[in-house]
Design a protein around this motif. Structure first.
Motif, mmCIF file in Angstrom:
data_model
loop_
_atom_site.group_PDB
_atom_site.id
_atom_site.type_symbol
_atom_site.label_atom_id
_atom_site.label_comp_id
_atom_site.label_asym_id
_atom_site.label_seq_id
_atom_site.Cartn_x
_atom_site.Cartn_y
_atom_site.Cartn_z
ATOM 1 N N PRO A 99 0.813 -1.238 0.000
ATOM 2 C CA PRO A 99 0.000 0.000 0.000
ATOM 3 C C PRO A 99 0.841 1.281 0.000
ATOM 4 N N VAL A 100 1.914 1.316 0.799
ATOM 5 C CA VAL A 100 2.732 2.536 0.833
ATOM 6 C C VAL A 100 3.615 2.631 -0.409
ATOM 7 N N LEU A 101 3.951 1.481 -1.024
ATOM 8 C CA LEU A 101 4.720 1.510 -2.267
ATOM 9 C C LEU A 101 3.865 2.046 -3.414
ATOM 10 N N ASP A 102 2.588 1.694 -3.392
ATOM 11 C CA ASP A 102 1.674 2.185 -4.431
ATOM 12 C C ASP A 102 1.334 3.654 -4.233
ATOM 13 N N THR A 103 1.050 4.020 -2.985
ATOM 14 C CA THR A 103 0.668 5.400 -2.666
ATOM 15 C C THR A 103 1.336 5.833 -1.368
ATOM 16 N N PRO A 104 2.517 6.418 -1.453
ATOM 17 C CA PRO A 104 3.210 6.860 -0.237
ATOM 18 C C PRO A 104 2.372 7.870 0.539
ATOM 19 N N PRO A 105 2.343 7.774 1.872
ATOM 20 C CA PRO A 105 1.604 8.743 2.688
ATOM 21 C C PRO A 105 2.122 10.153 2.450
ATOM 22 N N PRO A 106 1.294 11.150 2.671
ATOM 23 C CA PRO A 106 1.756 12.541 2.505
ATOM 24 C C PRO A 106 2.891 12.863 3.469
ATOM 25 N N GLY A 107 3.690 13.837 3.093
ATOM 26 C CA GLY A 107 4.817 14.228 3.934
ATOM 27 C C GLY A 107 6.141 13.922 3.267
ATOM 28 N N ASP A 108 7.212 13.969 4.062
ATOM 29 C CA ASP A 108 8.548 13.745 3.498
ATOM 30 C C ASP A 108 9.342 12.708 4.283
ATOM 31 N N ALA A 109 8.678 11.922 5.120
ATOM 32 C CA ALA A 109 9.371 10.903 5.912
ATOM 33 C C ALA A 109 9.971 9.824 5.012
ATOM 34 N N LEU A 110 11.105 9.290 5.445
ATOM 35 C CA LEU A 110 11.790 8.228 4.718
ATOM 36 C C LEU A 110 11.487 6.877 5.350
ATOM 37 N N LEU A 111 11.251 5.864 4.510
ATOM 38 C CA LEU A 111 11.194 4.478 4.976
ATOM 39 C C LEU A 111 12.437 3.786 4.441
ATOM 40 N N SER A 119 16.506 -13.224 -2.997
ATOM 41 C CA SER A 119 16.641 -13.680 -4.375
ATOM 42 C C SER A 119 15.901 -12.732 -5.310
ATOM 43 N N ALA A 120 16.149 -12.865 -6.601
ATOM 44 C CA ALA A 120 15.484 -12.004 -7.583
ATOM 45 C C ALA A 120 13.974 -12.204 -7.581
ATOM 46 N N ARG A 121 13.528 -13.351 -7.068
ATOM 47 C CA ARG A 121 12.101 -13.636 -7.029
ATOM 48 C C ARG A 121 11.457 -13.316 -5.688
ATOM 49 N N ALA A 122 12.248 -12.817 -4.729
ATOM 50 C CA ALA A 122 11.696 -12.485 -3.417
ATOM 51 C C ALA A 122 10.631 -11.400 -3.570
ATOM 52 N N PRO A 123 9.428 -11.603 -3.021
ATOM 53 C CA PRO A 123 8.323 -10.644 -3.204
ATOM 54 C C PRO A 123 8.659 -9.216 -2.777
ATOM 55 N N VAL A 124 9.333 -9.060 -1.646
ATOM 56 C CA VAL A 124 9.650 -7.709 -1.164
ATOM 57 C C VAL A 124 10.596 -7.015 -2.140
ATOM 58 N N ARG A 125 11.623 -7.716 -2.578
ATOM 59 C CA ARG A 125 12.568 -7.131 -3.533
ATOM 60 C C ARG A 125 11.857 -6.744 -4.825
ATOM 61 N N LYS A 126 11.030 -7.643 -5.357
ATOM 62 C CA LYS A 126 10.307 -7.347 -6.588
ATOM 63 C C LYS A 126 9.380 -6.158 -6.410
ATOM 64 N N ALA A 127 8.753 -6.039 -5.236
ATOM 65 C CA ALA A 127 7.827 -4.934 -4.986
ATOM 66 C C ALA A 127 8.551 -3.594 -5.038
ATOM 67 N N PHE A 128 9.758 -3.529 -4.459
ATOM 68 C CA PHE A 128 10.526 -2.282 -4.479
ATOM 69 C C PHE A 128 11.071 -1.999 -5.875
#
Length: 269
Positions: A99-111, A119-128
């Motif tokens: 959700p935050v990758l699709d629509t980052p919350p307002p503001g300028d905070a860093l995650l 791995s190249a197929r890891a869901p988190v890596r692919k999402a980023f």
């Protein structure tokens, strides 16, 4: 977005303000941590400031699906940008982070997400890597060139020369983890304080193995064809946090030295 290695340094020094979601991952957890902290300091001077810096674990995110979005949307009580660190290994938190990758919350905070080997197929890596609002940066063990650069930088400020033999020893015994490498070099720098050069004896005396013992055991077992010892050595190295790349590099370095030694013997040296 996936960031190429040649662009990483420039991004860490002056990150794109439009990119507020960053993933650091890889087998070198020290380098992951170092880069995450360097990036965090571009937004917050004091990373120990509880009003502007929040540290989350994978369990925090798993048990509260909106925790990341809530933290990014918060405004600092004392003003200034906020940084949210999320530490994980190889867990699949993609559903929580999408959700935050699709629509980052307002503001300028860093995650800033710190992860282990993905791995190249890891869901988190692919999402980023596929998000237009995020960037993924790989952090792998330093090669000999990078270790050499760290050695040179450590002693350049004090105008301390490093003997060739000492430099080769340091390159051979450091590099499996960036933070360990820096710590060992700082220790050596203190050890030679007041001297104008670092000798091989200095390096051997002051530097710990930094995982080299377990890696050397693997290389020796492989060269000797000792299967049981090889299995034991690999199991120990992985348990100590060494990555497959570091293991392969240690083995390659060992066989390279054997090749050089054989060449010297052939020439009567």
């Amino acid at each position: 977005m996936k960031l190429a290695g040649s662009r990483i340094g420039a991004f860490l020094r002056a990150p794109d303000p439009k990119i507020r979601l960053i993933l650091f991952y890889g087998g070198d957890r020290g380098l992951v941590r170092e880069r995450a902290r360097d990036l965090g300091r571009t937004a917050v001077d004091d990373l120990a400031d509880p009003f502007r810096v929040t540290e989350l674990t994978a369990d925090d995110v798993r048990t509260d699906g909106t925790r990341v979005a809530d933290e990014l949307a918060q405004i600092s009580f004392v003003g200034g940008r906020r940084v949210v660190f999320l530490r994980m290994e190889a867990e699949d938190l993609s559903a929580r982070l999408q959700p935050v990758l699709d629509t980052p919350p307002p503001g300028d905070a860093l995650l800033i997400v710190e992860a282990g080997e993905l791995s190249a197929r890891a869901p988190v890596r692919k999402a980023f890597e596929t998000s237009a609002n995020a960037v993924a940066i790989a952090c792998y063990a330093d090669d000999d060139q990078h270790v050499g650069a760290l050695i040179d930088a450590t002693f350049a400020d004090g105008n301390i020369a490093v003997d060739r033999a000492a430099r080769e020893f340091l390159i051979g015994h450091l590099g499996s983890d960036r933070m360990v490498t820096r710590s060992e070099l700082e220790k050596l720098s203190l050890y030679v304080h007041g001297q104008d050069r670092v000798t091989l004896d200095d390096a051997v005396t002051a530097i710990g193995d930094s995982g080299a013992l377990s890696l050397d055991a693997i290389a020796f077992a492989a060269a000797e064809g000792n299967g049981p010892a090889l299995d034991k050595g690999i199991e120990r190295a992985l348990r100590e946090g060494e990555g497959p790349i570091a293991v392969l590099r240690a083995a390659l370095r060992h066989f390279h030295r054997l090749h050089l030694a054989f060449g010297h013997i052939q020439r009567g040296r």
